[in-house]
Scaffold this motif. Structure first.
Motif, PDB file in Angstrom:
ATOM      1  N   GLY A  72     111.141 -15.848 103.058  1.00 15.21           N
ATOM      2  CA  GLY A  72     112.499 -16.291 102.806  1.00 15.21           C
ATOM      3  C   GLY A  72     112.742 -16.512 101.320  1.00 15.21           C
ATOM      4  O   GLY A  72     111.811 -16.537 100.516  1.00 15.21           O
ATOM      5  N   LEU A  73     114.017 -16.684 100.964  1.00 19.22           N
ATOM      6  CA  LEU A  73     114.348 -16.942  99.567  1.00 19.22           C
ATOM      7  C   LEU A  73     113.863 -18.319  99.128  1.00 19.22           C
ATOM      8  O   LEU A  73     113.556 -18.539  97.959  1.00 19.22           O
ATOM      9  N   TRP A  74     113.828 -19.261 100.080  1.00 19.87           N
ATOM     10  CA  TRP A  74     113.332 -20.606  99.810  1.00 19.87           C
ATOM     11  C   TRP A  74     112.220 -20.927 100.796  1.00 19.87           C
ATOM     12  O   TRP A  74     112.149 -20.353 101.885  1.00 19.87           O
ATOM     13  N   GLN A  75     111.363 -21.863 100.425  1.00 18.33           N
ATOM     14  CA  GLN A  75     110.264 -22.239 101.299  1.00 18.33           C
ATOM     15  C   GLN A  75     110.743 -23.191 102.394  1.00 18.33           C
ATOM     16  O   GLN A  75     111.419 -24.185 102.104  1.00 18.33           O
ATOM     17  N   SER A  76     110.402 -22.873 103.623  1.00 22.62           N
ATOM     18  CA  SER A  76     110.695 -23.778 104.731  1.00 22.62           C
ATOM     19  C   SER A  76     109.737 -24.961 104.656  1.00 22.62           C
ATOM     20  O   SER A  76     108.567 -24.816 104.297  1.00 22.62           O
ATOM     21  N   SER A  77     110.248 -26.147 105.015  1.00 18.33           N
ATOM     22  CA  SER A  77     109.419 -27.349 104.882  1.00 18.33           C
ATOM     23  C   SER A  77     109.878 -28.427 105.847  1.00 18.33           C
ATOM     24  O   SER A  77     110.989 -28.385 106.387  1.00 18.33           O
ATOM     25  N   VAL A  78     109.003 -29.385 106.042  1.00 16.30           N
ATOM     26  CA  VAL A  78     109.292 -30.577 106.836  1.00 16.30           C
ATOM     27  C   VAL A  78     108.818 -31.787 106.041  1.00 16.30           C
ATOM     28  O   VAL A  78     107.699 -31.778 105.511  1.00 16.30           O
ATOM     29  N   THR A  79     109.660 -32.795 105.949  1.00 18.51           N
ATOM     30  CA  THR A  79     109.246 -34.060 105.349  1.00 18.51           C
ATOM     31  C   THR A  79     109.020 -35.050 106.475  1.00 18.51           C
ATOM     32  O   THR A  79     109.962 -35.443 107.169  1.00 18.51           O
ATOM     33  N   LEU A  80     107.763 -35.422 106.686  1.00 17.07           N
ATOM     34  CA  LEU A  80     107.424 -36.323 107.774  1.00 17.07           C
ATOM     35  C   LEU A  80     107.963 -37.719 107.503  1.00 17.07           C
ATOM     36  O   LEU A  80     108.063 -38.153 106.351  1.00 17.07           O
ATOM     37  N   SER A  81     108.308 -38.428 108.571  1.00 18.02           N
ATOM     38  CA  SER A  81     108.768 -39.811 108.408  1.00 18.02           C
ATOM     39  C   SER A  81     107.599 -40.676 107.946  1.00 18.02           C
ATOM     40  O   SER A  81     106.425 -40.363 108.199  1.00 18.02           O
ATOM     41  N   ASP A  82     107.916 -41.757 107.265  1.00 11.39           N
ATOM     42  CA  ASP A  82     106.861 -42.647 106.757  1.00 11.39           C
ATOM     43  C   ASP A  82     105.969 -43.156 107.884  1.00 11.39           C
ATOM     44  O   ASP A  82     104.740 -43.173 107.762  1.00 11.39           O
ATOM     45  N   LYS A  83     106.576 -43.589 108.983  1.00  6.78           N
ATOM     46  CA  LYS A  83     105.785 -44.169 110.067  1.00  6.78           C
ATOM     47  C   LYS A  83     104.867 -43.136 110.709  1.00  6.78           C
ATOM     48  O   LYS A  83     103.705 -43.424 111.007  1.00  6.78           O
ATOM     49  N   PHE A  84     105.387 -41.935 110.941  1.00  2.00           N
ATOM     50  CA  PHE A  84     104.566 -40.899 111.552  1.00  2.00           C
ATOM     51  C   PHE A  84     103.432 -40.507 110.612  1.00  2.00           C
ATOM     52  O   PHE A  84     102.274 -40.391 111.016  1.00  2.00           O
ATOM     53  N   PHE A  85     103.757 -40.323 109.337  1.00  2.00           N
ATOM     54  CA  PHE A  85     102.750 -39.952 108.347  1.00  2.00           C
ATOM     55  C   PHE A  85     101.665 -41.027 108.238  1.00  2.00           C
ATOM     56  O   PHE A  85     100.464 -40.725 108.240  1.00  2.00           O
ATOM     57  N   ASN A  86     102.090 -42.290 108.162  1.00  2.00           N
ATOM     58  CA  ASN A  86     101.116 -43.381 108.015  1.00  2.00           C
ATOM     59  C   ASN A  86     100.209 -43.505 109.231  1.00  2.00           C
ATOM     60  O   ASN A  86      99.019 -43.802 109.115  1.00  2.00           O
ATOM     61  N   GLU A  87     100.763 -43.278 110.428  1.00  2.00           N
ATOM     62  CA  GLU A  87      99.958 -43.332 111.654  1.00  2.00           C
ATOM     63  C   GLU A  87      98.892 -42.247 111.657  1.00  2.00           C
ATOM     64  O   GLU A  87      97.732 -42.481 112.018  1.00  2.00           O
ATOM     65  N   ILE A  88      99.268 -41.043 111.224  1.00  2.00           N
ATOM     66  CA  ILE A  88      98.316 -39.935 111.198  1.00  2.00           C
ATOM     67  C   ILE A  88      97.194 -40.214 110.205  1.00  2.00           C
ATOM     68  O   ILE A  88      96.006 -40.067 110.517  1.00  2.00           O
ATOM     69  N   VAL A  89      97.562 -40.617 109.005  1.00  2.00           N
ATOM     70  CA  VAL A  89      96.566 -40.819 107.947  1.00  2.00           C
ATOM     71  C   VAL A  89      95.661 -42.011 108.266  1.00  2.00           C
ATOM     72  O   VAL A  89      94.461 -41.989 107.973  1.00  2.00           O
ATOM     73  N   ALA A  90      96.222 -43.035 108.907  1.00  2.00           N
ATOM     74  CA  ALA A  90      95.439 -44.237 109.208  1.00  2.00           C
ATOM     75  C   ALA A  90      94.552 -44.052 110.432  1.00  2.00           C
ATOM     76  O   ALA A  90      93.448 -44.602 110.493  1.00  2.00           O
ATOM     77  N   ASN A  91      95.018 -43.278 111.425  1.00  2.00           N
ATOM     78  CA  ASN A  91      94.290 -43.161 112.690  1.00  2.00           C
ATOM     79  C   ASN A  91      94.177 -41.708 113.141  1.00  2.00           C
ATOM     80  O   ASN A  91      94.638 -41.349 114.227  1.00  2.00           O
ATOM     81  N   PRO A  92      93.561 -40.842 112.343  1.00  2.00           N
ATOM     82  CA  PRO A  92      93.467 -39.437 112.746  1.00  2.00           C
ATOM     83  C   PRO A  92      92.352 -39.212 113.772  1.00  2.00           C
ATOM     84  O   PRO A  92      91.261 -39.764 113.643  1.00  2.00           O
ATOM     85  N   VAL A  93      92.650 -38.434 114.796  1.00  2.00           N
ATOM     86  CA  VAL A  93      91.646 -38.050 115.793  1.00  2.00           C
ATOM     87  C   VAL A  93      91.237 -36.607 115.504  1.00  2.00           C
ATOM     88  O   VAL A  93      92.066 -35.697 115.639  1.00  2.00           O
ATOM     89  N   PRO A  94      89.996 -36.348 115.080  1.00  2.00           N
ATOM     90  CA  PRO A  94      89.584 -34.976 114.769  1.00  2.00           C
ATOM     91  C   PRO A  94      89.509 -34.109 116.033  1.00  2.00           C
ATOM     92  O   PRO A  94      88.988 -34.537 117.068  1.00  2.00           O
ATOM     93  N   VAL A  95      90.017 -32.897 115.937  1.00  2.00           N
ATOM     94  CA  VAL A  95      89.969 -31.923 117.027  1.00  2.00           C
ATOM     95  C   VAL A  95      89.596 -30.570 116.445  1.00  2.00           C
ATOM     96  O   VAL A  95      89.733 -30.330 115.248  1.00  2.00           O
ATOM     97  N   ASP A  96      89.119 -29.685 117.293  1.00  2.00           N
ATOM     98  CA  ASP A  96      88.806 -28.315 116.889  1.00  2.00           C
ATOM     99  C   ASP A  96      90.037 -27.458 117.163  1.00  2.00           C
ATOM    100  O   ASP A  96      90.436 -27.282 118.315  1.00  2.00           O
TER     101      ASP A  96
END
Length: 318
Positions: free
Chosen positions: A199-223
């Motif tokens: 595309g002419l511009w890059q597609s992106s998503v800005t995660l919400s603070d709460k969702f981002f913080n939950e992932i970074v604080a409590n990540p469950v590793p998966v394959d």
């Protein structure tokens, strides 16, 4: 505590119970997983703990439902769909709920990128085709029921939904609630007619603070290879993630009752016998890509014994 586990079915018997096309894909991925673990293969991914404990719908709920939810113990996931204005009816209409495999693959990819980059602004890739390959959808088909159409629809539903993790809530008991959305901003600039074209511009998503913080604080590793191999069964994906999460802390054999499993993975309207059969079929697929898990269906529930996690514990973000 559970009784001693019955003898497991052998691998050949499990494979025969799975559709040949699915069995072939599971076998191929299981060989790759056996040869090289997820970390060395660069296929270690992550999911937020809350969405492993309480999971998304498997089938499409009625779009007019004001709220949908699922519980695991005292933890519940509650989802409210986004809405849009329909000029044909001059009314606001529900976008519907995210359900099935695609939102799960999306959440795993987004969570993995968030943990890897430590940045809530996630670039989705130069082209739609590149992004689809990245989340594990290799067939790029258009039309009403094509993979491109379904992906875009599920992205809109997932990113427009409001969610809440609720703990407790019974009269007189403890109560805690955390509301969140997956994304604060979504920009999709891809041309669905030309999925391989940048595309002419890059597609992106800005995660919400709460969702981002939950992932970074409590990540469950998966394959990620396991998720992609299980992509035709959202329940198999959830069982796989739940099993490796449980095996992180499981220190003694235990039986998880069918009643508790139905709250977490079932449907309220589903007959008990049918639910058990569905879990057993999904578990057969999971065991192909996660054979280290020692889990056996019994009359009382799923009998779990301490097992290796799917992704080695030395992964840094665990």
């Amino acid at each position: 505590m559970g009784a001693p586990a019955p003898k497991q079915e052998d691998k050949d018997a499990r494979t025969l119970a799975i559709r040949p096309s699915v069995a072939a894909r599971l076998f191929e991925e299981s060989q790759a997983i056996e040869r090289e673990d997820a970390i060395r293969a660069g296929m270690a991914g992550f999911l937020g703990r809350a969405l492993v404990q309480a999971t998304l719908p498997y089938r499409e709920p009625d779009a007019e439902l004001p709220v949908w939810g699922r519980s695991a113990g005292d933890t519940s996931l509650i989802i409210k769909p986004g809405h849009y204005f329909d000029p044909d009816t001059n009314k606001f209409k529900s976008m519907g709920y995210p359900y099935g495999t695609i939102p799960r693959l999306l959440l795993a990819w987004l969570s993995t990128e968030a943990v890897r980059t430590k940045d809530k602004h996630v670039v989705l890739g130069d082209s739609l085709g590149e992004f689809m390959n990245g989340i594990g959808i290799t067939a790029h088909t258009g039309g009403k029921n094509g993979s491109i159409t379904r992906l875009r629809e599920m992205m809109k539903r997932l990113f427009a939904s409001d969610m809440a993790i609720v703990r407790g809530g019974a009269a007189g008991g403890d109560f805690a609630q955390s509301k969140f959305s997956v994304a604060d901003e979504t920009c999709l600039w891809w041309d669905a007619q030309k999925p391989e074209q940048a595309g002419l511009w890059q597609s992106s998503v800005t995660l919400s603070d709460k969702f981002f913080n939950e992932i970074v604080a409590n990540p469950v590793p998966v394959d990620l290879r396991a998720l992609r191999a299980l992509r035709q069964s959202p329940m198999a994906i959830d069982l796989y993630c739940w099993l490796t999460y449980r095996n992180f802390s499981l220190r003694a054999p235990t039986t998880v009752p069918w009643e508790a499993l139905k709250l977490q993975f079932g449907s309220g309207a589903e007959a008990e016998k049918k639910f058990r059969e569905t879990v057993k079929r999904a578990l057969m697929q999971v065991m192909e890509v996660y054979p280290a898990a020692t889990v056996t269906p019994t009359k009382a529930g799923l009998f779990l014994e301490p097992s290796r996690t799917s992704v080695p514990r030395l992964v840094k973000s665990w």
